[in-house]
Design an enzyme around this catalytic site. Structure first.
Site, PDB file in Angstrom:
ATOM      1  N   GLN A  27      41.107  42.871  37.007  1.00  0.00           N
ATOM      2  CA  GLN A  27      40.150  42.105  36.195  1.00  0.00           C
ATOM      3  C   GLN A  27      40.618  42.298  34.761  1.00  0.00           C
ATOM      4  O   GLN A  27      40.330  43.315  34.143  1.00  0.00           O
ATOM      5  CB  GLN A  27      38.721  42.606  36.413  1.00  0.00           C
ATOM      6  N   GLU A  87      33.466  28.459  37.352  1.00  0.00           N
ATOM      7  CA  GLU A  87      34.856  28.944  37.266  1.00  0.00           C
ATOM      8  C   GLU A  87      35.842  27.776  37.295  1.00  0.00           C
ATOM      9  O   GLU A  87      36.856  27.793  36.599  1.00  0.00           O
ATOM     10  CB  GLU A  87      35.162  29.950  38.382  1.00  0.00           C
ATOM     11  N   TYR A  95      26.658  31.920  26.495  1.00  0.00           N
ATOM     12  CA  TYR A  95      26.629  30.957  27.607  1.00  0.00           C
ATOM     13  C   TYR A  95      25.595  29.863  27.364  1.00  0.00           C
ATOM     14  O   TYR A  95      25.899  28.680  27.386  1.00  0.00           O
ATOM     15  CB  TYR A  95      26.280  31.675  28.919  1.00  0.00           C
ATOM     16  N   LYS A 101      26.040  42.532  36.498  1.00  0.00           N
ATOM     17  CA  LYS A 101      24.846  41.791  36.104  1.00  0.00           C
ATOM     18  C   LYS A 101      23.695  41.995  37.101  1.00  0.00           C
ATOM     19  O   LYS A 101      22.527  41.919  36.732  1.00  0.00           O
ATOM     20  CB  LYS A 101      25.221  40.309  36.016  1.00  0.00           C
ATOM     21  N   GLN A 149      40.234  40.195  31.891  1.00  0.00           N
ATOM     22  CA  GLN A 149      39.356  39.881  30.762  1.00  0.00           C
ATOM     23  C   GLN A 149      38.370  41.044  30.560  1.00  0.00           C
ATOM     24  O   GLN A 149      37.868  41.561  31.563  1.00  0.00           O
ATOM     25  CB  GLN A 149      38.569  38.592  31.022  1.00  0.00           C
ATOM     26  N   GLY A 198      30.486  38.031  38.503  1.00  0.00           N
ATOM     27  CA  GLY A 198      30.181  36.980  39.462  1.00  0.00           C
ATOM     28  C   GLY A 198      31.461  36.249  39.824  1.00  0.00           C
ATOM     29  O   GLY A 198      31.811  36.083  40.983  1.00  0.00           O
TER      30      GLY A 198
HETATM   31  N1  BES Z   1      35.081  34.639  32.249  1.00  0.00           N
HETATM   32  C1  BES Z   1      33.832  35.031  32.767  1.00  0.00           C
HETATM   33  C2  BES Z   1      33.776  36.490  33.147  1.00  0.00           C
HETATM   34  C3  BES Z   1      33.993  37.446  31.989  1.00  0.00           C
HETATM   35  C4  BES Z   1      33.470  37.202  30.733  1.00  0.00           C
HETATM   36  C5  BES Z   1      34.713  38.594  32.208  1.00  0.00           C
HETATM   37  C6  BES Z   1      33.696  38.094  29.704  1.00  0.00           C
HETATM   38  C7  BES Z   1      34.939  39.479  31.168  1.00  0.00           C
HETATM   39  C8  BES Z   1      34.433  39.235  29.922  1.00  0.00           C
HETATM   40  C9  BES Z   1      33.426  34.187  33.967  1.00  0.00           C
HETATM   41  O1  BES Z   1      33.828  32.857  33.891  1.00  0.00           O
HETATM   42  C10 BES Z   1      31.930  34.158  34.019  1.00  0.00           C
HETATM   43  O2  BES Z   1      31.343  33.630  33.122  1.00  0.00           O
HETATM   44  N2  BES Z   1      31.335  34.737  35.050  1.00  0.00           N
HETATM   45  C11 BES Z   1      29.904  34.776  35.236  1.00  0.00           C
HETATM   46  C12 BES Z   1      29.478  33.753  36.252  1.00  0.00           C
HETATM   47  C13 BES Z   1      28.795  32.556  35.775  1.00  0.00           C
HETATM   48  C14 BES Z   1      28.285  31.653  36.862  1.00  0.00           C
HETATM   49  C15 BES Z   1      27.978  32.561  34.558  1.00  0.00           C
HETATM   50  C16 BES Z   1      29.526  36.127  35.788  1.00  0.00           C
HETATM   51  O3  BES Z   1      30.404  36.876  36.181  1.00  0.00           O
HETATM   52  O4  BES Z   1      28.336  36.428  35.863  1.00  0.00           O
HETATM   53 ZN    ZN Z   2      32.763  31.838  32.446  1.00  0.00          ZN
END
Ligand code: BES
Ligand code: ZN
Length: 601
Positions: free
Chosen positions: A130, A287, A373, A549, A132, A259
């Site tokens: 992972q 995604e 978001y 989360k 990011q 997620g």
């Molecule tokens: N890119 C993100 C995950 C992320 C963000 C990892 C910042 C590390 C740092 C991914 O696209 C994302 O937003 N995932 C969300 C799911 C979504 C449906 C809002 C999550 O993991 O909850």
């Molecule tokens: Zn995202």
């Protein structure tokens, strides 16, 4: 400037990365070489600076003539807690090709290693990355900033019965032989570099899309995600061709800390969205949407996170609307905005802006929030409302084309929007309004509002129960979807009487639910209300799931409750070996913070 990287991209840039790696499950290490094609921009530069974290650097060499390598001097600085160790390589000759031989640490922050016993099938061990926000540097030395994009290729060796996948051209028909080759012709930033290894099989969804998962999960997941091809087609109609060839989804073990993660060609996804009724597939829409917003047009630094996540949440909403209707999209919007309102009550106004100031967050893993978001998406919904869907869709498509394969800051977005939207269609919105969205806390008063009929029905039913004690009838609730149940629980008072919780549990079986979106909200309510019966189910949930989360709200409620801290510590001690380093870090920080307050009582 990217404050989260030591790299100096205005002097030199990695253009191509060639990995030659071996995955060793017995030592939980990856080792091998990373070779780079370098573009020297500053002809007076004498050093190459790379980001690393917990890496052992064995040697650094430059290619002098075809195939001849000569050692270079290098120094690894003491580690910064967040940024890791700056690797400075002496390059007086500015070589076109350079390679680093290295080994990762078993504790690499960007990798999780699972014993076979911790997987679904219990037959093979599992490993996944992972990267990011800034964890790629813990498994590859590189310029770990979204301002540098590179192509990559790899040769990866693993035990012969383990399948290996990457953010590259995975072959659905590839047979396991322990020797895997990858090529990725599109340039990507480091945070999208990904690898996974385990007992993985492929289940097709369409000609260009499918699911990789453990054998027990592949078919179920492919059915849950059966609408993926329709999502791709819809996104292409809106924003132009999908530019990454295949779109596959890797379903990870439940310890995956997020997620989903938009790794190019291979979205990584939590198994907790495979609930059997497609109610949580907006994760896939999200995604997939990153294939335009984020992977094609990328934020210049994590401080511009909304350019990735806000745009993507907007596109996600458009895909959900196109596939499942405006009412379903409205439900997700309302739930998101309710969460945002909660967040605004809690967080510092300086974190309620879309474009964060330098230094606003110490750790970029903490830069992500409902502000990024939901407020980000709301801003684009505002622009869509002002300019009309047709004009706004054409504008966004043009934006994705214009900045394709580039990284930009928020100021560049504002400049482009002024020229291509505000000035082109005068009288619809003014620059000051855009600036308020981007630089001011909160939500502007004239922001467009959304209502959901299905959630209003839930509000009425909940109010009736709280008023008269009459629970909504099974005839009514039989038709409720995940979003409605989530809304039902979110709207309940902060605490309930034990008798009320009992009645809800008897009627709807919340405790022990296998829908983790419900669990995430129900368990904190039971903790605040001191409803002890739920504790065994809470313990099971926190041990099975590692998605940050979902479990953090439960831990937060526990450490805030009278005797929950000890319970939280006990569960964490048992669950921790199965948690990802990112999740472990969050829970540890929470427990450490909670302790002094408890003692003071
Ligand atoms: N890119 C993100 C995950 C992320 C963000 C990892 C910042 C590390 C740092 C991914 O696209 C994302 O937003 N995932 C969300 C799911 C979504 C449906 C809002 C999550 O993991 O909850
Ligand atoms: Zn995202």
């Amino acid at each position: 400037m990217d404050e989260f990287s030591y790299a100096q991209p205005n002097r030199v840039r990695i253009a191509d990365l060639e990995l030659n790696l071996r995955i060793d499950f017995s030592t939980k290490q990856i080792s091998g070489t990373a070779a780079y094609d370098l573009d020297w921009i500053d002809q007076a530069a004498t050093e190459l600076v790379l980001d690393t974290r917990d890496l052992t650097i064995n040697k650094v060499e430059a290619e002098v003539a075809d195939g001849t390598w000569t050692p270079l001097q290098f120094a690894l600085a003491p580690a910064d807690k967040i940024l890791g160790s700056k690797l400075t390589i002496q390059t007086p000759e500015r070589p076109a090709k350079l390679r680093v031989t290295y080994t990762t640490s078993p504790q690499a922050s960007g990798l999780q290693w699972l014993e076979a016993s911790m997987t679904g099938g219990k037959r093979q061990p599992f490993m996944f990355s992972q990267s990011q926000q800034i964890h790629a540097r813990s498994w590859v030395p590189l310029q770990d900033t979204p301002q540098v994009r590179f192509t990559h290729s790899a040769q990866v060796r693993a035990p012969a019965d383990v399948m290996v996948l990457m953010s590259a051209d995975n072959d659905p028909k590839k047979l396991r032989d322990g020797d895997y080759r990858f090529k990725m012709p599109q340039k990507i930033p480091s945070y999208l570099l990904a690898i996974a290894a385990g007992d993985l099989v492929f289940q097709p969804i369409s000609a260009r899309s499918g699911v990789w998962a453990e054998p027990g999960m592949a078919k179920k997941a492919a059915e849950e995600f059966a609408d993926t091809e329709r999502m791709i087609v819809t996104a292409e109609q809106l924003y132009g061709p999908y530019r990454w060839d295949r779109y596959d989804i890797l379903v990870l073990p439940p310890s995956f800390p997020y997620g989903g993660m938009e790794n190019p060609r291979l979205t990584f996804a939590t198994p907790t969205v495979v609930v059997g009724d497609k109610s949580l597939v907006s994760l896939i829409a999200h995604e997939l949407a990153h294939s335009w917003s984020g992977n094609l047009v990328t934020f210049a630094t994590p401080k511009d996170g909304w350019l990735n996540e806000g745009f993507t949440s907007y596109v996600e909403g458009r895909l959900i609307e196109a596939l499942y209707g405006a009412e379903r999209a409205a439900q997700e919007t309302v739930l998101g905005r309710n969460e945002l309102a909660q967040e605004f009550q809690r967080i510092d106004p300086k974190l309620q802006v879309l474009s964060l100031k330098p230094g606003a967050v110490a750790d970029p893993d903490g830069a992500s929030s409902s502000t990024v978001y939901v407020k980000g998406a709301w801003f684009l919904q505002f622009l869509e409302q002002r300019f009309g869907r047709d004009h706004f869709d054409a504008f966004l498509r043009g934006y994705f084309d214009h900045y394709a394969f580039q990284s930009i800051p928020t100021t560049e977005f504002l400049r482009y929007t002024k020229a291509n939207l505000l000035d082109k269609f005068p009288g619809k919105a003014i620059e000051k309004e855009l600036e308020q969205w981007v630089y001011e806390p909160g939500i502007p008063d004239n922001a467009p509002q959304v209502r959901s009929r299905a959630l209003t029905e839930v509000d009425t039913a909940r109010a009736a129960w709280l008023d008269s004690g009459r629970l909504p009838s099974p005839r009514q609730t039989r038709r409720w979807n995940t979003q409605q149940w989530v809304h039902f629980i979110e709207g309940l008072p902060k605490t309930l009487k034990l008798e009320q919780l009992n009645r809800l549990d008897n009627a709807y079986k919340f405790t022990g639910t296998d829908n983790s979106e419900i669990a995430q909200r129900w368990y904190p309510l039971t903790v605040r209300s001191n409803y002890r019966q739920a504790r065994p189910a809470i313990a099971e949930f926190l041990q099975r799931v590692g998605r940050r989360k979902l479990i953090m709200p439960v831990y937060e409620a526990l450490v805030d409750s009278r005797d929950g801290l000890a319970f939280a510590k006990d569960i964490f001690a048992v669950a921790q070996p199965g948690y990802h380093p990112i999740t472990t870090g969050s829970v540890q920080a929470l427990i450490a913070q909670a302790q002094p307050a408890q003692k003071a009582q």
